[in-house]
Design a protein around this motif. Sequence first.
Motif, short mmCIF file in Angstrom:
data_model
loop_
_atom_site.label_atom_id
_atom_site.label_comp_id
_atom_site.label_asym_id
_atom_site.label_seq_id
_atom_site.Cartn_x
_atom_site.Cartn_y
_atom_site.Cartn_z
N SER A 157 75.20 45.78 79.58
CA SER A 157 76.48 45.33 79.03
C SER A 157 76.51 43.83 78.77
CB SER A 157 77.62 45.68 80.00
OG SER A 157 77.52 44.91 81.19
N GLY A 158 75.63 43.08 79.44
CA GLY A 158 75.66 41.62 79.32
C GLY A 158 76.48 40.96 80.41
N LEU A 159 77.24 41.75 81.18
CA LEU A 159 78.05 41.19 82.27
C LEU A 159 77.16 40.89 83.49
CD1 LEU A 159 81.10 43.59 81.95
CD2 LEU A 159 81.14 41.12 81.55
N PRO A 160 77.56 39.94 84.34
CA PRO A 160 76.77 39.62 85.53
C PRO A 160 76.87 40.72 86.58
CG PRO A 160 78.83 38.42 85.58
CD PRO A 160 78.78 39.11 84.24
N ASN A 161 76.02 40.64 87.59
CA ASN A 161 76.13 41.59 88.69
C ASN A 161 77.50 41.41 89.35
OD1 ASN A 161 75.58 43.54 90.58
ND2 ASN A 161 74.24 42.27 91.82
N TRP A 162 77.77 40.20 89.85
CA TRP A 162 79.09 39.84 90.36
C TRP A 162 79.43 38.44 89.88
CZ3 TRP A 162 81.47 43.95 91.44
CH2 TRP A 162 80.83 45.02 92.09
N ARG A 163 80.67 38.22 89.61
CA ARG A 163 81.09 36.95 89.00
C ARG A 163 80.85 35.74 89.90
NH1 ARG A 163 86.86 38.64 87.43
NH2 ARG A 163 85.82 40.66 87.33
N TRP A 164 80.67 35.98 91.22
CA TRP A 164 80.43 34.85 92.13
C TRP A 164 78.95 34.55 92.31
CZ3 TRP A 164 83.44 39.10 93.47
CH2 TRP A 164 84.82 38.90 93.39
N ILE A 165 78.10 35.34 91.68
CA ILE A 165 76.66 35.15 91.86
C ILE A 165 76.00 34.96 90.49
CG2 ILE A 165 74.54 36.16 92.79
CD1 ILE A 165 76.29 37.87 94.61
N SER A 166 75.24 33.89 90.34
CA SER A 166 74.58 33.63 89.08
C SER A 166 73.44 34.63 88.87
CB SER A 166 74.00 32.21 89.04
OG SER A 166 72.85 32.14 89.87
N ARG A 167 72.90 34.65 87.70
CA ARG A 167 71.84 35.60 87.37
C ARG A 167 70.58 35.35 88.22
NH1 ARG A 167 69.73 36.94 81.22
NH2 ARG A 167 68.77 38.95 81.70
N THR A 168 70.44 34.14 88.71
CA THR A 168 69.29 33.81 89.55
C THR A 168 69.62 33.91 91.04
OG1 THR A 168 69.82 31.45 89.39
CG2 THR A 168 68.21 32.34 87.82
N TYR A 187 68.41 44.05 79.57
CA TYR A 187 68.75 44.64 80.86
C TYR A 187 69.11 43.55 81.85
CZ TYR A 187 68.15 46.75 85.48
OH TYR A 187 68.36 47.16 86.77
N SER A 188 70.21 43.73 82.56
CA SER A 188 70.58 42.85 83.66
C SER A 188 71.57 43.60 84.54
CB SER A 188 71.21 41.55 83.15
OG SER A 188 71.50 40.66 84.21
N TYR A 189 71.17 43.89 85.76
CA TYR A 189 71.95 44.72 86.67
C TYR A 189 73.37 44.18 86.81
CZ TYR A 189 72.54 47.81 90.75
OH TYR A 189 72.95 48.79 91.62
N SER A 190 74.36 45.07 86.70
CA SER A 190 75.74 44.59 86.66
C SER A 190 76.72 45.51 87.36
CB SER A 190 76.19 44.42 85.20
OG SER A 190 77.55 44.06 85.14
N GLY A 191 77.21 45.06 88.52
CA GLY A 191 78.31 45.74 89.18
C GLY A 191 79.60 45.56 88.42
N GLU A 192 79.77 44.41 87.78
CA GLU A 192 80.98 44.16 86.99
C GLU A 192 81.11 45.15 85.84
OE1 GLU A 192 83.31 42.20 87.77
OE2 GLU A 192 82.50 40.57 89.01
N GLY A 193 79.99 45.51 85.24
CA GLY A 193 80.03 46.50 84.17
C GLY A 193 80.51 47.85 84.68
N MET A 194 80.07 48.24 85.87
CA MET A 194 80.51 49.50 86.47
C MET A 194 82.02 49.47 86.73
SD MET A 194 78.03 51.74 87.09
CE MET A 194 76.25 51.70 86.89
#
Length: 404
Positions: A157-168, A187-194
């Motif tokens: 989706s392009g969204l981060p995993n969680w908004r408080w954690i950067s991609r790194t 691909y980038s794992y995203s809890g926010e997308g879920m």
Amino acid sequence: MKLAVFLMFLTLAGCSTTDDPPTLTRLDGSVLTAPALDARIQRLVDTAGVTGLTVTVFNQDTVAYQRAFGYASAVTGDSLRVDHGFYGASLSKAVFGYLVAQLAEEGIIDLDRPLQDYLDVAIPELEFEKEWRGFHNLAGDERYRDITARMCLSHTSGLPNWRWISRTGEFQPEGELYLYFDPGTAYSYSGEGMQLLQYVVEEITGKGLEQLARERVFDPLGMEMSSYLWQDRFEGNYCHGHTTDQGVIPKDVADESAAAGSMETTPVEYARFLEHILTLSREGSPVTGRMFEPGMRIRTKRQFGPGALETTDANDDIQLSYGLGWGILQSPYGKGVFKEGHGEGFQHYSILFPEAGTGILLMSNSDNAESIFKEVLEVAIGDTFTPWAWENYLPYDHHQPTSR
């Protein structure tokens, strides 16, 4: 007559297996006894400092082995049981993927239709009881209009995993939400997308996630001790999570359902869910067909952290990809479908090989558990295909010369 009786006695004696230990069959057809597996796992648990671990092995689509090792609490010394409640972490996503695949098969949701089409207001304007859960930061970035259910479930989706954690993996106290890339292109794992997809599914069906899960998964499978919300009946029957130094983590209970990771369950009940998935796959169910359709090839060096921004061809031989809430790989024994779970004090992993009717479920209440996953997978079912380096399942003795 006496000879006939004697011969019958010899035949029955030769067929007797009452004293033989149960055996398990690995992917390559080799076998090992349950006591032998017990001993190997216990050694690993003790050596790596794993507080507690449950191991479930599936042969011929059913549970063939299920054991608990270690403790439910390092303070009380209570033994861990396979019916103890565990925080399921991201195993929640696998159940949600199955639920959405059902809805898609019934025509209730189109996996490739933009989620915005199902809503009366723009996604950045959605209102939540907890304001910080909103998507208002996406205002001005029209790319959110392209996000689909398939993208949310396949982590594209392009969204981060969680908004408080950067991609790194760095903490971002401001908690701002933004798109890393054009939806559907990486691909980038995203809890926010879920979480976004959960909101849309609840809007489409007019039902909350917990109600949907009860109706479509938990109740039909008899999963009474599983829920996306904390239930009073769970009191007194759960295990505590533990830090790497065996510190006990206070129990955290979910006061709102989250498709990305609020599920409580037990090894017994989650194994029942996996048995169901294996059976559906064997029967050629269109639901599991949808779930396990490979999407974009994954070529990141790691799933999380700085390595998530690096590319590699190391996993091309297993054709690593993602379906609807489940990771997918290819092996000589057919497709492997997997889902991990990782939260504070809890580390889980499951992988099924539907064509072989074989699989394994690992559920642990210890932050040291992932350090033995690689060896347990190899010993128990002969799984040498799980991309353990990509998962960051680094063996506890990886810095030492191996004695094997």
